[in-house]
Enzyme design. Structure first.
Site, mmCIF file in Angstrom:
data_model
loop_
_atom_site.group_PDB
_atom_site.id
_atom_site.type_symbol
_atom_site.label_atom_id
_atom_site.label_comp_id
_atom_site.label_asym_id
_atom_site.label_seq_id
_atom_site.Cartn_x
_atom_site.Cartn_y
_atom_site.Cartn_z
ATOM 1 N N TYR A 124 68.479 40.855 14.895
ATOM 2 C CA TYR A 124 68.716 40.698 16.330
ATOM 3 C C TYR A 124 70.207 40.788 16.676
ATOM 4 O O TYR A 124 70.613 40.448 17.774
ATOM 5 C CB TYR A 124 68.152 39.362 16.823
ATOM 6 C CG TYR A 124 66.645 39.329 16.892
ATOM 7 C CD1 TYR A 124 65.875 40.150 16.083
ATOM 8 C CD2 TYR A 124 65.985 38.486 17.760
ATOM 9 C CE1 TYR A 124 64.495 40.126 16.137
ATOM 10 C CE2 TYR A 124 64.594 38.452 17.819
ATOM 11 C CZ TYR A 124 63.855 39.267 16.995
ATOM 12 O OH TYR A 124 62.492 39.244 17.052
ATOM 13 N N LYS A 171 61.845 36.975 2.560
ATOM 14 C CA LYS A 171 61.312 38.142 1.844
ATOM 15 C C LYS A 171 62.364 38.539 0.789
ATOM 16 O O LYS A 171 62.777 39.705 0.684
ATOM 17 C CB LYS A 171 61.059 39.280 2.866
ATOM 18 C CG LYS A 171 60.274 40.459 2.340
ATOM 19 C CD LYS A 171 58.795 40.223 2.252
ATOM 20 C CE LYS A 171 58.107 41.401 1.587
ATOM 21 N NZ LYS A 171 56.686 41.168 1.298
ATOM 22 N N ASP A 204 54.915 37.047 3.937
ATOM 23 C CA ASP A 204 53.531 37.541 4.074
ATOM 24 C C ASP A 204 52.535 36.491 3.592
ATOM 25 O O ASP A 204 51.506 36.238 4.217
ATOM 26 C CB ASP A 204 53.322 38.898 3.378
ATOM 27 C CG ASP A 204 54.194 39.114 2.160
ATOM 28 O OD1 ASP A 204 55.052 38.257 1.877
ATOM 29 O OD2 ASP A 204 54.037 40.140 1.482
ATOM 30 N N ASP A 228 60.787 34.462 15.074
ATOM 31 C CA ASP A 228 60.233 34.907 16.350
ATOM 32 C C ASP A 228 58.729 35.175 16.199
ATOM 33 O O ASP A 228 57.899 34.710 16.985
ATOM 34 C CB ASP A 228 60.977 36.194 16.763
ATOM 35 C CG ASP A 228 60.776 36.540 18.220
ATOM 36 O OD1 ASP A 228 60.041 35.818 18.911
ATOM 37 O OD2 ASP A 228 61.352 37.545 18.678
ATOM 38 N N ASP A 232 55.051 32.605 17.441
ATOM 39 C CA ASP A 232 53.879 32.977 18.238
ATOM 40 C C ASP A 232 52.598 32.759 17.443
ATOM 41 O O ASP A 232 51.591 32.303 17.974
ATOM 42 C CB ASP A 232 53.969 34.443 18.692
ATOM 43 C CG ASP A 232 54.817 34.607 19.955
ATOM 44 O OD1 ASP A 232 55.764 33.817 20.119
ATOM 45 O OD2 ASP A 232 54.542 35.511 20.762
#
Ligand code: NAI
Length: 337
Positions: A124, A171, A204, A228, A232
């Site tokens: 970002y 990751k 994951d 982010d 959600d």
């Protein structure tokens, strides 16, 4: 002395849900002097800048803001105002508590976790360029300073809230340098907090675990992009975007806002659920030291949803934004009678 708070109603459903929140806080008897500012799409068309300087100055002055959602066009147009706001004010920690609300039927009971997201860097950073036509490069920036700072924030938060475990999500098996640095910083900071458990999971696997057994998680610590997305996902575990609050915290100030966006599909229809914004305001009131009003509003939300079964459409009910708002006000009156 009233508290001075910067209010940014925002785009889309923003004015409907912040209007509801201001009404409920007033009914709770908290003395707040709101400094209201336009930001986002409307500010862009009126002042040529979606984040005018006076908004930033107001937040720096008051140190606390309540912010509605701001629209960011996909693919084209101005850069995200939210990202700019967080970076300009160095609101480095994004805090999103996710827990079940009594009475809402969701796939999982007993979810009680907190997403702590690094807010200032990662993919970002907005550093994208065309290398040659047809090839684009986006830069993922991870620094030792920001990774250490957010890890410390997560452990300090765990201590102050009596939480037991921080899980870093990454990751690092693929992005060995960037996510590797984030993980190293986390592990170093963890040694300073022997009283808090520390573990880590690959992102994951963490997604799968979250939708199979979310109760195993306590505090999740993530870089900006994973944070982010996972916020959600986590919101979806407890009833969706309409109920999950958030805060962006830094040394210069704190901006409280819901996880959801401007919901253009329902804007102006009196259908928006103000609960997430209201829960963010509850966090804000606690931050301002208004504990009893915060507790009263929190109890009134549960009473309205669980006992009175008054809910907006996204939660399976039929109430409009304004009806639900008045129901919460009545619940507060009943609970404090
Ligand atoms: P969104 O969160 O606005 O909407 C997703 C879905 O959830 C829609 O169906 C919407 O109707 C529903 N929804 C969201 N909040 C709701 C509420 N309070 N009550 C009832 N239903 C609700 O996400 P979307 O559509 O991807 O984004 C729309 C705009 O919002 C975009 O420009 C995006 O950049 C911006 N956005 C802004 C954020 C912020 O200001 N912090 C955060 C996320 C998105």
């Amino acid at each position: 002395m009233p508290h001075k708070v910067t209010l940014i109603p925002g785009d889309g459903i923003g004015s409907e849900i912040t209007g509801a929140v201001v009404r409920i806080i007033e009914a709770a008897g908290v003395d707040i002097e709101w400094e209201s500012y336009i930001a986002g799409a409307e500010a862009l068309s009126r002042f040529g800048d979606p984040l005018p300087t006076d908004v930033l100055e107001s937040i720096k002055r008051n140190k606390v803001a309540l912010k509605g959602p701001l629209t960011t066009p996909v693919g084209t147009g101005f850069a995200s105002v939210n990202v700019r706001l967080r970076k300009t004010l160095d609101l480095y920690a994004n805090l999103r508590p996710v827990s079940n609300l009594p009475g809402l039927i969701t796939p999982f009971p007993d979810v009680d976790l907190v997403v702590v997201r690094e807010n200032t860097e990662d993919l970002y950073s907005g550093l994208e360029h065309i290398v040659v036509p047809g090839v684009v490069e986006s830069l993922k920036i991870i620094t030792e300073k920001a990774s250490t700072r957010i890890a410390r924030f997560a452990f300090e938060y765990a201590r102050s809230e009596g939480r037991k475990k921080v899980t870093a999500i990454h990751k690092a098996n693929i992005m060995k340098l960037s996510d590797g640095l984030f993980l190293d910083c986390f592990r170093k900071v963890a040694t300073e907090y022997p009283d808090i458990q520390a573990d880590d999971k690959i992102v994951d696997n963490a997604c799968m675990q979250l939708v199979m057994k979310p109760q195993q998680f306590d505090i999740l610590l993530l870089e900006n992009l994973y944070g982010d997305i996972i916020s959600d996902l986590a919101a979806g575990l407890v009833g969706g975007l309409g109920v999950v609050p958030g805060a962006n915290i830094g040394e210069l100030g704190s901006v409280f806002e819901a996880v959801h966006g401007s919901a253009p599909d329902i804007a102006g229809k009196n259908l928006a659920n103000p609960t997430a914004m209201l829960q963010s305001a509850v966090m804000m009131l606690r931050h301002l030291g208004e504990r009893s009003a915060a507790d009263l509003i929190a109890r009134a939300i549960i009473y309205t949803l669980d006992e009175k079964k008054i809910r907006t459409r996204d939660l399976g009910g039929t109430a409009h934004t304004t009806e639900y708002t008045e129901a919460v006000v009545h619940s507060m009156q009943e609970l404090s009678a």
